[in-house]
Write a protein that holds these residues in place. Sequence first.
Motif, PDB file in Angstrom:
ATOM      1  N   UNK A 106       0.947  -1.335  -0.187  1.00  0.00           N
ATOM      2  CA  UNK A 106      -0.132   0.192   0.106  1.00  0.00           C
ATOM      3  C   UNK A 106       0.867   1.127   0.465  1.00  0.00           C
ATOM      4  N   UNK A 107       1.593   1.436   0.684  1.00  0.00           N
ATOM      5  CA  UNK A 107       2.932   2.235   0.336  1.00  0.00           C
ATOM      6  C   UNK A 107       3.704   2.589  -1.206  1.00  0.00           C
ATOM      7  N   UNK A 108       4.118   1.657  -1.393  1.00  0.00           N
ATOM      8  CA  UNK A 108       4.712   1.554  -2.703  1.00  0.00           C
ATOM      9  C   UNK A 108       3.453   2.070  -3.659  1.00  0.00           C
ATOM     10  N   UNK A 109       1.844   1.762  -3.575  1.00  0.00           N
ATOM     11  CA  UNK A 109       0.981   1.724  -4.263  1.00  0.00           C
ATOM     12  C   UNK A 109       0.934   4.243  -4.217  1.00  0.00           C
ATOM     13  N   UNK A 110       0.567   4.402  -3.354  1.00  0.00           N
ATOM     14  CA  UNK A 110       0.827   5.817  -2.442  1.00  0.00           C
ATOM     15  C   UNK A 110       1.669   6.315  -2.773  1.00  0.00           C
ATOM     16  N   UNK A 111       2.364   5.755  -3.310  1.00  0.00           N
ATOM     17  CA  UNK A 111       3.845   6.769  -3.630  1.00  0.00           C
ATOM     18  C   UNK A 111       3.641   6.664  -5.254  1.00  0.00           C
ATOM     19  N   UNK A 112       3.218   6.101  -5.969  1.00  0.00           N
ATOM     20  CA  UNK A 112       3.284   6.001  -7.631  1.00  0.00           C
ATOM     21  C   UNK A 112       1.994   7.227  -7.561  1.00  0.00           C
TER      22      UNK A 112
END
Length: 274
Positions: A244-250
């Motif tokens: 979820x943190x990866x997706x948030x950054x993208x």
Amino acid sequence: MKSDDQTYRSYRQSVASEFETVFSHFYFAENASAQAITKTLLPSFQTIMVFNFGAKVRLVSNGQNEIEVDKCIVLGPLKSAFKYTLFPGSQILVVNFKGDAFYRFFGKAFLSDHLPMNPDEALEENCFTYLWHQLNAVPSVSDRVNCILDFCRPYLKLQHETAALLADFKDSTRNPIKSIAEETGQTERNVQLMQKKYFGYSSKELTRYQRFVIAIGLIQDVLLSSKKVNWFEIIDECGYYDQSQLIKDFKHFINLSPRNFVKFQQDICQASGE
């Protein structure tokens, strides 16, 4: 060099060592087709100056603000992606300022995100309009770049000592603000303010962006090898807490999910020359 059916050309041109702390590179693109071509420019945390020598060019920010480039505009620092459309006959040359270089020219480090600025207004004279007319009369991209470099020399101010330390700090295991504050006998707050003043972004913003760039690089390497992306390996290697943190950054930087980045990657350009 890249091409779409031999009608779209784009490439980077490096700069001489004299200007290696000032510009990361120059970027040229032209559309010789009969159709408009739209690309997405990844965030670079750099300020850019865009010269347009052909048909109109349209920029659209993540906030859906539309900007038409006439002769020359300044954008940045670029903290999120935006789309740009080259209409038939468009031809652009993009100057990519490195680190604190924009401040060294203009005495300010940042503009409102993705809103354009006429560079003549920054210097309170019409020198960039004059420069555009000079460049428009020069057919070669390399000669245009040399003309820009010659033009810039009288305006460039000396780099501040703290700004130089911030620009040259490469140790990812240490906090740059704390380290430079200790080295120079300043408070951390003072170094933080200088970071924002000279570069237009905070150290925290930059760290988040650098992690995102590492993720982009790893994904591109996997795609070049024709393998399938292992998202859990990306998460682990880049130091993300979870998916979820990866997706948030993208979503934050390019308004795309990681999977959609892979899907539309052929239409995405990366400005940074780091």
